[in-house]
Design an enzyme around this catalytic site. Structure first.
Site, short mmCIF file in Angstrom:
data_model
loop_
_atom_site.label_atom_id
_atom_site.label_comp_id
_atom_site.label_asym_id
_atom_site.label_seq_id
_atom_site.Cartn_x
_atom_site.Cartn_y
_atom_site.Cartn_z
N CYS A 2 44.61 -7.56 1.84
CA CYS A 2 43.84 -7.66 0.61
C CYS A 2 44.77 -8.05 -0.54
CB CYS A 2 43.12 -6.38 0.23
SG CYS A 2 41.98 -5.79 1.45
N ARG A 27 46.92 -12.82 2.12
CA ARG A 27 46.86 -11.37 2.33
C ARG A 27 45.54 -10.93 2.95
NH1 ARG A 27 50.73 -8.62 -0.58
NH2 ARG A 27 49.52 -6.72 -0.44
N TRP A 74 40.71 -8.25 3.43
CA TRP A 74 40.95 -8.16 4.88
C TRP A 74 40.31 -6.83 5.27
CZ3 TRP A 74 43.10 -4.97 8.55
CH2 TRP A 74 43.40 -5.54 9.78
N GLY A 101 44.12 -1.11 0.17
CA GLY A 101 44.62 0.14 0.76
C GLY A 101 43.50 0.82 1.54
N GLU A 493 59.17 -13.74 20.74
CA GLU A 493 58.76 -14.34 19.47
C GLU A 493 58.00 -15.66 19.73
OE1 GLU A 493 58.36 -13.40 16.61
OE2 GLU A 493 58.40 -15.17 15.32
N LYS A 497 54.22 -16.30 18.44
CA LYS A 497 53.85 -17.43 17.58
C LYS A 497 52.65 -18.17 18.17
CE LYS A 497 55.34 -16.83 14.49
NZ LYS A 497 56.11 -15.69 14.24
N GLU A 500 49.42 -15.99 17.90
CA GLU A 500 48.94 -15.79 16.53
C GLU A 500 48.12 -16.94 16.01
OE1 GLU A 500 51.93 -13.46 13.69
OE2 GLU A 500 52.90 -15.18 14.61
N LYS A 615 49.07 -11.34 6.34
CA LYS A 615 50.52 -11.46 6.22
C LYS A 615 51.18 -10.11 6.01
CE LYS A 615 54.25 -13.98 5.37
NZ LYS A 615 54.85 -14.35 6.66
#
Ligand code: G6P
Length: 620
Positions: A2, A27, A74, A101, A493, A497, A500, A615
């Protein structure tokens, strides 16, 4: 998770809020909304979907609306629909707020508020905050609240915040005070930007830098009340506090796409420069040492520590795993990497000589922060490896090293990862120098590290070749990524990637582990990516490649330039420059970032805003 932005000034707030939300969209991007003060009323406009959807339903900006709040969401509590989108109005229609939050005791508070006659429209925890403030504001009889209205609003906010269990970054407005904006923080970031006759509150400096570079970072349990006459900062217990003015250190340019199609691609290409900034001034070739000013007086404890525990999440955890190997190898100190989300709940053993390192690009990841707090409570010295200057983890740890790579906007982390590994390499070298490495070894490591940016530059020239590999393989839904030693975390990783951003199922493994189960998955044509650069386990990984090929798997091999021996094993070969084994991950990860990027674009996905991801994960 958010993004919040709020404005109070002389200009129409709407375009400023929208622009700010776009800068924060990484975000969260499942719904968005604005709350604007118009006369003595609050106008709320919100919708599910991205900011562009919200923009379509907005009218022309009203020059009278110079105070407002905005939010990009989010979802945590409640579906990402229009009703659940922020801002939320209280049941009286006077208070509106945007929240980042989670309120853990929202259910108890909601039951209590309903018993007092408050009504709810959404399924969110946030509406509870709005209603609690609204209820306290409108029901002050018999309470020791200030007589004047302005202070009554502040008082109601403070009293409500004191009832909340959980985390919040909040921007709050009240219809009775069209020229007032309140911000408050606990656990989620909140920054106040101080412009000329205008103020911007935001979750991230990216939404502020266009207006001013002068900022104040609120700490937990602090709030700010802003009017056209100025602002004052207090704790939520009403104690006045003086906050230091800070400077945002990046320019607007750093958060623009700069001709690239996506932020992720821009950030992949920025890596040589970003690593240059990260290493710049820290590799002292003259005195043959590494200079990390942020560690200062803690070098002594660090050098003498018997155990280093690294905490992180996601990509930062992969960097941590490489850091574990680097610290063991270069400094010969026991190191282990933990998922911060597990560490914080497992009653960890922390002794006097334990150092805890937290790695986090954002510096706000809730689990990593909680792990730091837990370690501090148990007496460990804590060190933060963080990118965002002034972020909570940077401020909570005893010592730290900033990545200095500039803002990372793409949700899939790239340049932060290579810089995290570079910082861990520097730490390893300097700890090793202070413990046992010879001057010659130190020189060799420092020189090699200083050459990494140009080696990455070489890898970037392979993008078209890698795109062709993606074209030939990205229709496959199951992939394996395999590596050994320092390249084992790179395999993890690479798989992350791909997952994602292209939504392909991929598993990363230490190559030898494949035999213990995953080998059963190999079918004809299944892509298996091997990172098989020259290293101590080179021959072993060739054996693993053969095992995959024998079962019909299609191999994509990352190997060293000029390694002709490996050609027969590779259906697709990606040749990268040779570097010392310890530092290979910074080079070998780059083709995997590029591969994931092209696969995602070819599959038609929004690379910078992958579904369901955010993120900065500020919830547990
Ligand atoms: C999220 C992001 C990842 C990131 C992780 C940790 O899951 O999508 O890219 O690696 O959080 O974030 P941090 O800011 O702590 O490095």
């Amino acid at each position: 998770m958010c993004g919040i932005v709020a404005y109070l000034g002389k200009k129409p707030a709407q375009p400023i809020l929208i622009e700010g939300l776009k800068r924060l969209e990484y975000r969260g991007y499942d719904s968005a909304g604005l709350g604007l003060i118009n006369g003595s009323e609050i106008k709320i406009i919100k919708s599910s979907g991205r900011i562009s959807v919200l923009e379509e339903i907005l009218g022309e900006p009203d020059p009278k609306e110079v105070v407002g709040i905005g939010h990009t969401r989010w979802a945590t509590h409640g579906q990402p629909n229009t009703i659940n989108a922020h801002p939320h109005l209280d049941y009286t229609g006077k208070i509106a707020l945007a929240h980042n939050g989670i309120i853990e005791n929202y259910s108890t508070l909601k039951t209590w508020l309903i018993s007092k006659g408050c009504t709810f429209k959404s399924e969110t925890d946030t509406e509870v905050i709005a209603n609690l403030i609204g209820y306290l504001y409108s029901n002050t009889d018999g309470k020791d609240c200030p007589k004047d209205d302005q202070n009554r609003f502040e008082w109601a906010v403070q009293h409500a915040l004191n009832e909340l269990v959980g985390t919040y970054g909040l921007a709050i407005i009240c219809a009775d005070f069209p020229e007032m904006l309140i911000g408050a923080k606990k656990g989620s970031p909140l920054i106040l930007g101080l412009g000329k006759n205008e103020y911007v509150i935001a979750s991230d400096a990216a939404a502020i830098v266009e207006h001013t570079t002068q900022v104040i970072y609120l700490s937990d349990n602090e709030m700010v009340t802003i009017t056209p006459q100025g602002f004052h900062t207090k704790t939520i217990d009403n104690v006045e506090i003086h906050k230091e003015l800070k400077q945002i250190e990046f320019s607007l340019n750093a958060i623009e796409l700069d001709g690239f199609k996506h932020y992720m691609l821009k950030e992949i290409y920025e890596q040589p420069k970003a690593l240059g900034m990260c290493l710049g001034g820290r590799l002292d070739l003259r005195d043959n040492r590494v200079v990390l000013g942020g560690i200062g007086k803690y070098w002594r404890e660090f050098t003498r520590s018997k155990r280093i525990i690294i905490n992180a999440c996601g990509t930062a955890w992969h960097a941590g795993l490489i850091g574990e190997f680097l610290i063991e190898q270069l400094a010969r100190i026991n190191a282990e990497t933990q998922y911060a989300s597990e560490f914080r709940y497992r009653n960890p053993i922390i002794e006097d000589d334990t150092v805890v390192i937290a790695i986090s690009q954002s510096g706000e990841t809730a689990d990593t922060l909680a792990a730091v707090e837990q370690a501090r409570e148990r007496g460990a010295i804590t060190l933060g490896i963080v990118n965002v200057v002034g972020s909570t983890i940077a401020r909570t740890t005893d010592a730290g090293v900033y990545l200095r790579v500039g803002p990372e906007i793409g949700v899939a982390s790239t340049k932060a990862f290579t810089a995290q590994v570079a910082v861990l390499a520097m730490l390893g070298i300097e700890l090793g120098r202070r413990r046992h490495l010879s001057a010659e070894q130190v020189r060799c490591y420092i020189q090699e590290l200083s050459r990494i940016p140009s080696k990455i530059e070489d890898v970037l020239t392979l993008s078209d070749h890698i795109k062709k590999i993606a074209e030939a393989t990205c229709d496959r839904e199951n992939w394996l990524f395999l590596g050994r030693g320092f390249n084992y975390p790179v395999a993890l990783e690479g798989a992350l990637k791909l997952k994602e951003i292209s939504y392909i199922h991929a598993e990363g493994l230490p190559a030898a582990e494949m035999k213990h189960g995953p080998i059963a998955l190999i079918t004809k044509g299944m892509p298996a990516v091997f990172i098989a650069t020259k290293c101590s386990q080179y021959d072993k990984i060739i054996g693993n490649i053969e095992e995959v090929r024998a079962r019909g798997g299609r191999t994509i091999v990352v190997a060293n330039k000029g390694d002709d021996n490996i050609r027969p094993y590779a259906d697709f070969l990606i040749e990268v420059p040779e570097v010392l084994e310890e530092f290979q991950p910074m080079v070998t990860v780059v083709p995997l970032q590029i591969l994931a990027y092209h696969a995602a674009v070819l599959r038609g996905h929004d690379v910078d805003k992958p579904r369901n991801l955010a993120k900065s994960v500020t919830v547990e």
